[in-house]
Design an enzyme around this catalytic site. Sequence first.
Site, PDB file in Angstrom:
ATOM      1  N   GLU A 130       0.600  -3.108  -5.277  1.00 31.28           N
ATOM      2  CA  GLU A 130       0.275  -1.781  -4.837  1.00 31.28           C
ATOM      3  C   GLU A 130       1.581  -0.764  -4.563  1.00 31.28           C
ATOM      4  O   GLU A 130       1.500  -0.275  -3.458  1.00 31.28           O
ATOM      5  CB  GLU A 130      -0.548  -1.765  -3.676  1.00 31.28           C
ATOM      6  CG  GLU A 130      -1.640  -0.502  -3.906  1.00 31.28           C
ATOM      7  CD  GLU A 130      -2.809  -0.384  -2.976  1.00 31.28           C
ATOM      8  OE1 GLU A 130      -3.487   0.339  -2.867  1.00 31.28           O
ATOM      9  OE2 GLU A 130      -3.338  -1.633  -2.367  1.00 31.28           O
ATOM     10  N   ASN A 152       0.771  -1.031  -0.155  1.00 28.19           N
ATOM     11  CA  ASN A 152      -0.147  -0.092  -0.182  1.00 28.19           C
ATOM     12  C   ASN A 152       0.980   1.249   0.154  1.00 28.19           C
ATOM     13  O   ASN A 152       0.810   2.107   0.716  1.00 28.19           O
ATOM     14  CB  ASN A 152      -1.039   0.127   1.002  1.00 28.19           C
ATOM     15  CG  ASN A 152      -2.163   0.964   1.211  1.00 28.19           C
ATOM     16  OD1 ASN A 152      -2.293   1.659   0.146  1.00 28.19           O
ATOM     17  ND2 ASN A 152      -2.870   1.303   2.023  1.00 28.19           N
ATOM     18  N   HIS A 185      -2.174  -4.512   4.958  1.00 30.42           N
ATOM     19  CA  HIS A 185      -1.802  -6.022   4.401  1.00 30.42           C
ATOM     20  C   HIS A 185      -0.566  -6.325   5.311  1.00 30.42           C
ATOM     21  O   HIS A 185       0.011  -5.508   5.706  1.00 30.42           O
ATOM     22  CB  HIS A 185      -1.546  -6.386   2.932  1.00 30.42           C
ATOM     23  CG  HIS A 185      -2.667  -5.951   2.082  1.00 30.42           C
ATOM     24  ND1 HIS A 185      -3.619  -7.107   1.539  1.00 30.42           N
ATOM     25  CD2 HIS A 185      -3.196  -4.699   1.742  1.00 30.42           C
ATOM     26  CE1 HIS A 185      -4.401  -6.432   0.548  1.00 30.42           C
ATOM     27  NE2 HIS A 185      -4.381  -4.996   0.664  1.00 30.42           N
ATOM     28  N   ASP A 243      -2.364 -10.075  -4.197  1.00 30.87           N
ATOM     29  CA  ASP A 243      -3.441  -9.852  -3.585  1.00 30.87           C
ATOM     30  C   ASP A 243      -4.301 -10.152  -4.547  1.00 30.87           C
ATOM     31  O   ASP A 243      -4.405  -9.640  -5.651  1.00 30.87           O
ATOM     32  CB  ASP A 243      -3.385  -8.320  -3.484  1.00 30.87           C
ATOM     33  CG  ASP A 243      -4.379  -7.613  -2.885  1.00 30.87           C
ATOM     34  OD1 ASP A 243      -5.516  -8.489  -2.628  1.00 30.87           O
ATOM     35  OD2 ASP A 243      -4.574  -6.515  -2.508  1.00 30.87           O
TER      36      ASP A 243
END
Length: 255
Positions: free
Chosen positions: A35, A9, A245, A148
């Site tokens: 990400e 992220n 995550h 993911d």
Amino acid sequence: MRIVSWNVNGYRAVLKKGFLDWLNACGADAVLLQETKVEPDQLAPQEREPEGWHSVWNWSRKKKGYSGTACFLRKPPLSHSFGLPGDEFRGEGRTILLELPGLWLFNIYFPNGQMGEERLDFKLRFYDRFLDYAQELRATKPVVVGGDFNTAHKEIDLKNAKANEKTSGFLPVERAWLDTFTAHGYLDTFRLFESGPGHYSWWSYRFNARKNNAGWRIDYFFASEELRERVRAAGIETTTEGSDHCPVWVEIADQ
């Protein structure tokens, strides 16, 4: 071979939270990130390719600071490529395919379907194209995919199943695709070793979800059936923070 996958992220965000120390201590031969939200040119050389690692980056060309994947490997792959076949599934930096001795390794950040019907349809088409491609590659050597998946497969894979039955990420149509995927002979490596509830890899930043372990297991390593006897261990690194995550990992014996 130990492989770790982590949706960070934001790569620059986790750099500020000790990522490089974690990387060098994680004991992995390959680390797959999703990400990343960054282009390599925006990074210092030691951030782009840390000492002792070979890096492969794929970033979003369609929208700056969006999506993106990266791989760090102790040894360079035999080859690498980006995206799935077809222009529709390229440009968001979601896929890196690595050819390693004895197997194909995918690093994928699958689309999220929560932005509406159009995006959900794109997610499902992406799933189907990925499976077709994985099957094509599997004809030449076994396949491992980490990343993911943006879908919890079964009720056991999220804390509040009933409350999320109409939420993208746990819709019947998304779960049905994972049924199809596993029916083609792809093993959820974590479930080879752990059959119980309460194991998650993503938690909302809201409502103290991580503290209360009210999460979803949407980050996976799947291995094609031919690798069953070589999968030695798999797990979830819940103590590692820095993202919404946490890392997941698998260990696969050499041929």
